[in-house]
Design a protein around this motif. Structure first.
Motif: not given
Length: 1008
Positions: A377-392, A401-413
């Motif tokens: 959970w701690e690593i996940a929170l750091l990943e969310l906060r570190a995500s680049s947010i170029n807000i236009e 936030r959506l990419k977080f779910s993608f990276t949390k998938l268990k493998d490249d397959t």
């Protein structure tokens, strides 16, 4: 030919008439020989009748088209069947006439064999004359008997469970109130992507379908970012069952659409995810007024679109409040995890990082569901906060936030499987089975053994993606489909553009007419999707070099020009080539060198005639040529395809396979050849083509689709026991050409074959669906159904000799869920009196139509067993007096029947029907009772339980409607006045019309 036989036939017939005066045998012979007297006269009579029939068919077709264009009315089943039978008979008679007129007189024209052939020919002519006369008489339709009067109101949509309180529910209530406001015609619903606009409108769509007071029709159209005016017109037309493809210009399409919408009365048109404003007049949408009561609702991400559409009222769907966001996050993560204090605070911080966006909260929450490791959970929170947010725009921040779910998938397959979904067009419903097969062919599911095992692994991955909320399930016409939210798809395409590991060219469903520029075809591209466009060619100039590309998806394009001959010389890593639904006339010869190719998909290639050699394609697993009707033979080198798992040649001109081919394809699991291979009744082996014995010897097959042109051939196959090894099959038995559409996985259709107790047909025990059409010599189906232990659906159509369907003393049909009976002239009873406890206990739906001799539907004892019955529909059974008959000796008034799941009862056009049941029936889930032209029916068997009134009994189902004319309702007799008073609020009046036999009737609101 006729003239040469007339003088001789006259003499012979004269002699025979002298010999036939006393003896019955001679009378019969004289009857036979009279065909020699006037063959030409009868032939001319047949031609004249055919001209009358053809003219009648054209009149009916023209009238149907006119009624569709003017009133949106569809032809009834009886009319469609008449047209189909007319076309079939026309073809048969034309063939007979052609054979007669093209026949040559043989030298032995005075031999006995010649005269007997002439007698047979005369009999055939007289038989066809009789058939033509009968079908002309049946074709005397009135306007009311030709068409269905009520189009479908709309389509129920799958939707997520909404919170009962809070921002989302407030928006829903406000939109609902605006829809019921007479002064509001156009409503705009706006908010950022993923905030829940579609979910809210899906719920409103479903609620509108349930209520019948305000609107006649609900039309849902999913728009998209790249939609054009033409595509929008066609999308609306499809929902109204109006084909606009034949109109070439915008104005005529708009006129046709205008007329179709006018016919639908008070409509609500919901346009979901609109990106640009448009003109109602150019599309063909009628002016919205208080008088016509029509409404239009648009959902969009931009308030400017609402203003451009000149909406009367706009509703902003806002992000969730902090408390609402926390409640949703808790629901997705699970209270078990949040009970840990050290995780609970981190979870609250993560909720705030999702900025109140439901889509972001759901995807992040699902990614961490049941995760109990604090460090995770701690690593996940750091990943969310570190995500680049170029807000236009705010929604761009959601990508991380959506990419977080993608990276949390268990493998490249699993990530690669997810990204493959984005190759489909925006908003596209993806066939789950097709998607899994793509994964398998691309090698994402590991080493392929049995296809079923690989597909099972694919289903697990698909479930993981659903569970992570990266895909959503959308059932469609009985198919399992998935769909990508457009924001998630945008995120996936962004990843495939930026990350060299997943580089892809995705230009699907955007109306392209030219292929992407050669600069886009980089060497590291792995996938190319140009499906569902308007491409006329694949590439102009030198082919691009893409050695790493694995999937090339080009289906649903016109392709007026062929691909360059050497195109595939530069794509040697290709595993999937899909050219289905394209107009290619020739497949480039360089295909022959694609040694890594695993799937060659050429379904519905309407111009394709031949294929190059496939001898080198030893890794090929699937070859699909289905519905490419100009292909007459298999390509060279088939015997070398040692890894082939599927061969689909259905609906092609391929009538034979080379002898020994199936024995070389040792891994073949699916042979699909309906309306193709022509197996003959076993004869001595005199040719080099595959015979049925070779199919029986194919031990690796698990899926088989074949036509058996005779019941003898089918019996030979079933007696072999080969079907025991099959997971699914589809067999058509008989010489008929009737089409049943999509059948179940384990189904058999009998077309025009003879079924008698002396020659019973063996049915594989794992059959799910049986259809009998135009079968003769059947009096009851016991001999057919004896082994059908898992049968779920039985349909019997136009089998005139059938007297009863089931003998429960000899059949176990406890799995049967649906029974459909149509045009059974001699049907006397559904089920014999003896009923066992295991018979028909699972029956859910029964439909009985056009059975003029059927006196009753159920016995009382049988009805007691039908606790799972959900729907009863009986129509045009002119002799039926009682829906249920209680056997002699039974106390009908003491028998209270419980039908706890019945929700729909529809009775139509039965002038003699007097009773549904003499006793009482207790309905636990009844939603609809519809009585159309059954004016003799004077009593409804509602059960009144002591002092508890029927009104209280039905409070749990306030949607109950009893539909009929006021004349019929007022004529009903009630056991107690209080029952009538309680039921009055459920009555819905239908207008009086006149049916095809002249009795009073009414138009139903739903002719399902």
């Amino acid at each position: 030919m006729f003239e040469m036989a007339i003088s001789t036939s006259g003499a012979i017939a004269g002699v025979m008439s002298c010999l036939c005066t006393q003896n019955y045998l001679y009378e019969s012979l004289a009857k036979q020989f009279r065909h020699l007297r006037r063959p030409k006269k009868n032939l001319n009579k047949l031609k004249s009748l055919m001209e009358e029939l053809v003219a009648r068919r054209e009149d009916v077709s023209s009238q149907l088209e006119q009624m569709w264009l003017q009133k949106g009315m569809k032809p009834k089943i009886a009319v469609e069947l008449w047209l189909k039978n007319t076309e079939k008979l026309t073809s048969e008679v034309s063939g007979l006439i052609r054979n007669i007129e093209q026949g040559n007189t043989s030298a032995d024209s005075f031999s006995p064999r010649y005269f007997f052939s002439r007698i047979k020919l005369g009999e055939n002519i007289e038989k066809k004359i009789s058939e033509v006369v009968q079908i002309i008489e049946k074709g005397q339709f009135s306007d009311d008997s030709m068409v269905e009067t009520s189009p479908k109101k709309g389509y129920t949509l799958p939707t997520a469970r909404l919170m009962q309180h809070g921002t989302t529910m407030e928006s829903l209530i406000l939109i609902w109130e605006l829809l019921l406001n007479d002064w509001v015609k156009k409503i705009g619903v706006y908010g950022m992507g993923g905030v829940g606009k579609t979910t809210i409108m899906s719920e409103i769509n479903n609620r509108l379908l349930k209520e019948n007071r305000h609107f006649d029709c609900v039309i849902w159209v999913s728009v998209s970012k790249e939609i054009s005016l033409e595509k929008l017109q066609k999308a609306i037309g499809e929902k109204l069952d109006v084909d606009l493809s034949k109109f070439q210009d915008e104005t005529t399409r708009a006129a046709a659409l205008f007329e179709a919408l006018e016919r639908r009365g008070r409509f609500v048109l919901i346009l979901d995810d609109l990106w640009e404003p448009f003109s109602f007049e150019r599309v063909g949408i009628p002016i919205l007024t208080s008088e016509n009561g029509c409404k239009v609702v648009i959902t969009t991400r931009k308030l400017s679109v609402c203003r451009g559409m000149e909406t009367d009222q706009d509703v902003e769907v806002r992000v969730l409040t902090d408390s609402e966001a926390w409640d949703l996050f808790r629901d997705k993560v699970g209270d078990k995890v949040l009970a840990l204090p050290e995780i609970r605070q981190i979870a609250k911080d993560m909720t705030l990082e999702c900025m109140g966006l439901p889509l972001g909260i759901i995807t992040v929450g699902r990614a961490l569901r049941n995760a109990t490791d604090v460090s995770e959970w701690e690593i996940a929170l750091l990943e969310l906060r570190a995500s680049s947010i170029n807000i236009e725009q705010m929604e761009e921040a959601v990508f991380s936030r959506l990419k977080f779910s993608f990276t949390k998938l268990k493998d490249d397959t699993m990530r690669s499987c997810f990204l493959f979904c984005a190759l489909y067009p925006e908003g596209h419903l993806i066939d789950a089975n097709e998607l899994i097969e793509y994964w398998m062919w691309e090698g994402l599911l590991g080493r392929v053994g049995r296809t079923s095992a690989s597909k099972q692994k694919g289903k697990l991955i698909l479930n993981e993606l659903r569970y992570a909320c990266l895909l959503e399930s959308v059932p469609e016409n009985g198919m399992e489909c998935v769909k990508m939210h457009d924001l998630i798809r945008d995120m996936a395409i962004t990843i495939m553009t930026a990350d060299t590991r997943w580089r892809s060219i995705v230009k699907a469903g955007i109306g392209m007419t030219k292929t992407p520029h050669i600069d886009e075809w980089e060497e590291d591209v792995q996938r190319v999707s140009l499906m569902r466009n308007d491409l006329k060619n694949v590439f102009v100039g030198n082919p691009p070099s893409c050695p790493r590309v694995t999937s090339l998806l080009l289906q649903y394009n016109y392709f007026a020009e062929n691909m360059p001959y050497d195109f595939f010389d530069f794509t040697q890593g290709l595993m999937i080539l899909d050219l289905s639904y394209t107009g290619i006339t020739l497949l480039p010869g360089s295909v022959s060198n694609l040694e890594n190719l695993r799937a060659l998909l050429l379904s519905n290639c309407w111009n394709l005639r031949t294929l190059p050699s496939l001898a080198k394609l030893i890794k090929l697993m699937a070859l699909d040529l289905s519905c490419s009707r100009n292909i007459r033979g298999l390509p060279h080198g088939m015997e070398h395809l040692c890894n082939l798992r599927r061969l689909n040649i259905s609906n092609t001109m391929i009538q034979a396979l080379p002898s020994g081919l199936l024995s070389t394809l040792t891994l073949l699991e699916e042979l699909l050849a309906c309306n193709a291979l022509d197996f003959q009744v076993p004869l001595p082996s005199t040719n080099d083509t595959v015979r049925i014995e070779e199919v029986i010897s194919a031990s690796s097959l698990s899926s088989l689709e074949l036509d058996f042109w005779s019941s003898e051939l089918f019996d030979m196959y079933t007696k072999s026991g080969h079907w025991v090894q099959l997971d699914k099959f589809r067999f058509n038995v008989g010489p008929g050409d009737l089409q049943f559409g999509v059948l179940e996985q384990r189904s058999i259709a009998f077309l025009g074959v003879s079924v008698t107790p002396e020659s019973p047909i063996i049915i594989p025990a794992n059959t799910i669906e049986l259809k009998f059409c135009d079968c003769h010599d059947i009096t009851q189906l016991t001999s057919c159904l004896l082994n059908a232990e898992k049968l779920k659906k039985c349909t019997v159509v136009c089998c005139y000799s059938v007297e009863s369907i089931v003998d429960p003393a000899h059949n176990d049909l406890s799995m049967l869920e649906t029974m459909v009976l149509r045009y059974l002239i001699n049907l006397q009873m559904i089920c014999r009196e003896l009923v066992t406890a295991s018979t028909l206990t699972s029956l859910r739906i029964i439909t009985v139509e056009y059975c003029p001799n059927l006196k009753y539907l159920f016995s009382g004892h049988l009805l007691l067993q039908l606790l799972n019955l959900e729907e009863i529909r009986v129509r045009h059974c002119s002799s039926m007096e009682n829906l249920t008959r209680w056997e002699a000796g039974g106390n009908i008034y003491a028998a209270k029947i419980l039908l706890p799941k019945l929700h729909k009862l529809r009775l139509e056009f039965m002038p003699k029907l007097k009773e549904i049941y003499k006793g009482f029936i207790s309905f636990g889930s009844l939603h609809s009772v519809e009585v159309i032209s059954c004016d003799a029916l004077k009593r409804l068997p509602f059960y009144l339980d002591d002092a508890v009134g029927i009104h209280q009994q039905l409070l749990a189902t306030p949607a109950l409607e009893i539909k009929g004319t006021k004349y019929w309702w007022d004529s009903l007799e009630w056991d107690e006045v209080s029952v009538r008073q309680s039921m009055q609020s459920y009555f819905v009046e239908l207008p009086m019309v006149s049916d095809h036999v002249g009795s009073s009737s009414q138009v139903g609101a739903d002719d399902a």
